[in-house]
Write a protein that holds these residues in place. Structure first.
Motif, short mmCIF file in Angstrom:
data_model
loop_
_atom_site.label_atom_id
_atom_site.label_comp_id
_atom_site.label_asym_id
_atom_site.label_seq_id
_atom_site.Cartn_x
_atom_site.Cartn_y
_atom_site.Cartn_z
N ASP A 1 36.40 43.29 43.05
CA ASP A 1 37.44 42.35 43.83
C ASP A 1 37.30 42.85 45.27
OD1 ASP A 1 38.72 44.80 44.00
OD2 ASP A 1 40.02 44.67 42.56
N ASP A 2 38.39 42.30 45.90
CA ASP A 2 38.15 42.46 47.38
C ASP A 2 38.12 43.81 47.58
OD1 ASP A 2 41.58 43.08 48.17
OD2 ASP A 2 41.30 41.58 46.72
N TRP B 1 36.72 46.33 46.37
CA TRP B 1 35.30 47.07 45.80
C TRP B 1 35.13 47.88 46.76
CZ3 TRP B 1 30.33 47.43 47.42
CH2 TRP B 1 29.43 48.26 46.27
N VAL C 1 34.26 36.41 45.09
CA VAL C 1 35.41 37.39 45.70
C VAL C 1 35.71 37.04 46.90
CG1 VAL C 1 35.99 39.81 45.89
CG2 VAL C 1 35.08 39.02 43.64
N GLU D 1 37.44 33.83 47.63
CA GLU D 1 38.91 33.76 47.17
C GLU D 1 39.76 34.59 48.12
OE1 GLU D 1 38.98 35.09 42.96
OE2 GLU D 1 38.59 33.40 42.24
N PHE D 2 39.33 35.60 48.85
CA PHE D 2 39.92 36.56 49.57
C PHE D 2 40.05 35.93 51.00
CE2 PHE D 2 39.97 40.19 52.51
CZ PHE D 2 41.09 40.87 52.22
#
Length: 253
Positions: free
Chosen positions: A94-95, A97, A135, A138-139
């Motif tokens: 995810d962002d 990570w 990811v 989306e971020f």
């Protein structure tokens, strides 16, 4: 107000770590599959006041209580997680990570007879390029685009009180994207900006704004606004070069 506890050397930290490990194994026995050390102490980059962070992996179906305490002069964190959940987290992205993955990739095993920490590391390294790009896409929608809108609103209204914080937010969000693009887990949260500016792939304008943030030099509001605009241009060009298209041309309805 109580004085801050005196700093101590690494030897005392290691002694406490070994003591905690032995007490955990003595108390919980076969319910524990692995115990590891992560964070700045694991990397031997800690300061005298750095936290001690331990990860305890338990058998599936076993829930043991973790804790976070001040044990002067140390702060000690012991996090418990079941094996299946731990491995699932290791293989996810995810962002955050770049901020969290170091706890997996840089783990120092203290007790790991079945090599579960190595297995988790392998999962973290096997994340696909497509998953990382998604990811990042989306971020860009969730955070940087919204932050840049607030920065431009500040400019429009002439109310720059939020700008220093917004510049920090935009820099932090970009650092996370840089970590993702470079598959680089930052060694610690405190070193994120310092490490991010050294990575090979990053947007134009990032290093200059990051330096201002690290120096705390955010008083010239007009100049900081211009640096944010410069980074925003570079960030969009950089993501486009990586095949990331986050702007929609029509409603998904």
């Amino acid at each position: 107000m109580l004085p801050y506890p005196a700093a101590t050397d690494r030897t005392e930290k290691i002694k406490l770590i070994q003591e905690v490990k032995e007490k955990l194994l003595s108390r919980y026995g076969e319910q524990i599959l692995a115990i590891g050390l992560y964070g700045s102490v694991a990397l031997e980059q800690e300061g005298p006041y750095s936290d001690i962070e331990l990860r305890v992996v338990t058998r599936d179906g076993i829930e043991l209580p973790g804790f976070e305490i001040i044990l002067p002069p140390f702060k000690l964190e012991v996090g418990m997680v079941q094996l299946e959940i731990w491995l699932e987290r290791a293989g996810a992205v995810d962002d955050s990570w770049p901020i969290k993955a170091g706890a997996i990739l840089n783990m120092v095993p203290l007790f790991d007879p079945q090599d579960y920490f190595r297995q988790a590391k392998s999962l973290a390294l096997s994340i696909s390029d497509d998953a990382i790009r998604e990811v990042m896409r989306e971020f860009m929608i969730w955070e940087p685009y919204e932050t840049m809108g607030k920065i431009r609103n500040s400019r429009q209204t002439g109310s720059f009180g939020y700008l220093p914080r917004a510049a920090y937010d935009l820099t932090w969000q970009t650092a996370k994207l840089i970590g993702l693009a470079n598959r680089h887990p930052y060694s610690t949260r405190a070193r994120t900006f310092e490490e991010s500016v050294t990575l090979s792939s990053k947007p134009e304008g990032y290093a200059e704004l990051a330096k201002r943030v690290m120096d705390g030099d955010l008083s010239d509001k007009q100049q900081i606004y211009e640096l944010c605009e410069k980074l925003w241009t570079g960030l969009n060009r950089w993501t486009e070069e990586q095949g990331i298209a986050y702007i929609s041309r029509e409603l998904p309805l």
